[in-house]
Design an enzyme around this catalytic site. Structure first.
Site, PDB file in Angstrom:
ATOM      1  N   GLY A  17     -20.088 -86.456  27.276  1.00  0.00           N
ATOM      2  CA  GLY A  17     -19.248 -86.878  28.381  1.00  0.00           C
ATOM      3  C   GLY A  17     -18.961 -88.501  28.304  1.00  0.00           C
ATOM      4  N   ARG A  20     -15.249 -91.887  29.357  1.00  0.00           N
ATOM      5  CA  ARG A  20     -14.740 -92.770  30.231  1.00  0.00           C
ATOM      6  C   ARG A  20     -15.904 -92.982  30.963  1.00  0.00           C
ATOM      7  NH1 ARG A  20     -12.906 -87.689  31.589  1.00  0.00           N
ATOM      8  NH2 ARG A  20     -10.689 -88.269  30.684  1.00  0.00           N
ATOM      9  N   GLY A  21     -15.729 -94.103  31.874  1.00  0.00           N
ATOM     10  CA  GLY A  21     -16.977 -94.325  32.747  1.00  0.00           C
ATOM     11  C   GLY A  21     -18.269 -94.555  32.305  1.00  0.00           C
ATOM     12  N   ILE A  22     -19.453 -94.151  32.950  1.00  0.00           N
ATOM     13  CA  ILE A  22     -20.754 -94.703  32.604  1.00  0.00           C
ATOM     14  C   ILE A  22     -21.046 -94.259  30.943  1.00  0.00           C
ATOM     15  CG2 ILE A  22     -23.183 -94.227  33.083  1.00  0.00           C
ATOM     16  CD1 ILE A  22     -22.401 -94.085  35.974  1.00  0.00           C
ATOM     17  N   GLY A  23     -20.823 -93.051  30.741  1.00  0.00           N
ATOM     18  CA  GLY A  23     -20.880 -92.780  29.279  1.00  0.00           C
ATOM     19  C   GLY A  23     -20.063 -93.487  28.191  1.00  0.00           C
ATOM     20  N   ASP A  74     -17.556 -78.587  24.279  1.00  0.00           N
ATOM     21  CA  ASP A  74     -18.111 -78.487  25.711  1.00  0.00           C
ATOM     22  C   ASP A  74     -19.673 -78.543  25.638  1.00  0.00           C
ATOM     23  OD1 ASP A  74     -18.748 -77.407  28.201  1.00  0.00           O
ATOM     24  OD2 ASP A  74     -17.049 -76.313  28.420  1.00  0.00           O
ATOM     25  N   TYR A 168     -25.165 -80.001  44.388  1.00  0.00           N
ATOM     26  CA  TYR A 168     -25.060 -80.991  43.845  1.00  0.00           C
ATOM     27  C   TYR A 168     -26.573 -81.695  43.246  1.00  0.00           C
ATOM     28  CZ  TYR A 168     -24.001 -85.750  41.893  1.00  0.00           C
ATOM     29  OH  TYR A 168     -23.991 -86.824  41.174  1.00  0.00           O
ATOM     30  N   LYS A 172     -28.734 -81.975  39.863  1.00  0.00           N
ATOM     31  CA  LYS A 172     -29.115 -83.374  39.440  1.00  0.00           C
ATOM     32  C   LYS A 172     -30.604 -83.487  39.275  1.00  0.00           C
ATOM     33  CE  LYS A 172     -26.781 -86.204  38.190  1.00  0.00           C
ATOM     34  NZ  LYS A 172     -26.219 -86.364  36.869  1.00  0.00           N
TER      35      LYS A 172
END
Length: 277
Positions: A17, A20-23, A74, A168, A172
């Site tokens: 993943g 984008r973002g944190i990854g 995926d 959620y 997590k």
């Protein structure tokens, strides 16, 4: 003599993943420190509402000074995850770091949460973490400093979070419990398993798309705080750092000596993120 500014030179990171973002921030930070990065992400074509693809991410990694291999797939599919490990072996000769970053979030109340979203969160967050780790472990055994880092929170049984979004939270915490279990299971192999979680909201597309996203972004820190904390963790000797659930600011202070977090934004009193208080 190893360059202290490039502690990951010639080490190979597999990350899910990371388009984008944190990854992506973690992948780019690793590249700046000399790492090879193998990315697994579903986004091969631009998304209408989300920036970045696995290919633009690979380009950013190489622009930052690392080497990249992009795998479209995926994290829920066993064959796709196997291709990531195979790509790391073929391109870079092994795997030193596995980062379980891919995650799905849906915070609707139970009566409005669709079974499809339930399945998505459980499958990506728990199954995906299991599959990627399982594919990397045999190769991590051959690394001189093997690390698995999972982007998941410390377990907090406060009803505030359990009641706010039970599914959620379950998904997590499932990631966290897997990491804690693996730290014990693979202790003799000296593979480090740790979790990392932000102290406050992080300015990502996922946060922007929440119902209160605009307000959360105003108080959010940049993804680079998570990236810098992640690099500090995976740069430590694996035998000395396993079974922990780190908060980004704490990890930066403890291992990087960073006390001034102003460069990451978010103000002086950021809003506490999920599960922390």
């Amino acid at each position: 003599m190893p360059d202290p500014h490039r502690p990951l030179t010639n080490r190979t990171m597999v990350i899910s993943g990371a388009s984008r973002g944190i990854g992506l921030a973690i992948a780019v930070a690793a590249a700046r420190r000399g790492a090879n990065v193998v990315l697994l992400a579903k986004t091969a074509e631009p998304h209408p509402r989300l920036p970045g693809t696995v290919y633009t991410a690979a380009a950013e990694i190489e622009a930052a000074g690392g080497k990249a291999a992009a795998v479209v797939g995926d994290v829920r599919r066993e064959e796709d995850v196997r291709r990531v490990a195979e790509t790391a072996l073929e391109r870079f000769g092994g795997i030193d770091i596995c980062v379980n970053n891919a995650s799905a979030i849906a915070t609707e109340p139970t009566e409005r949460l669709s079974p499809k979203k339930f399945d998505l969160m459980v499958d990506i967050n728990i199954r995906g973490t299991f599959l990627l780790t399982q594919s990397c472990v045999p190769h991590l055994r051959n690394s001189v400093n093997p690390h698995v880092l999972t982007i998941a929170p410390p377990v907090n049984m406060n009803p505030r979070w359990l009641g706010a979004h039970p599914v959620y939270t379950l998904s997590k915490y499932g990631m966290t419990l897997l990491s804690q279990g693996w730290a014990a299971e693979f202790a003799e192999a000296a593979i480090a398993f740790n979790c990392l979680w932000p102290e406050t909201f992080i300015a990502t597309s996922a946060v922007a798309n929440l119902d209160d996203g605009a307000n959360q972004l105003a108080a959010a820190r940049s993804p680079e705080i998570m990236a810098d904390a992640a690099i500090e963790i995976v740069s430590q000797p694996a035998r000395q750092i396993t079974g922990n659930c780190f908060i980004d600011a704490e990890a930066l202070t403890r291992y990087g000596g960073v006390t001034d977090l102003s460069r990451y934004g978010g103000g002086t009193h950021p809003t506490p993120d999920l599960f922390l208080d």
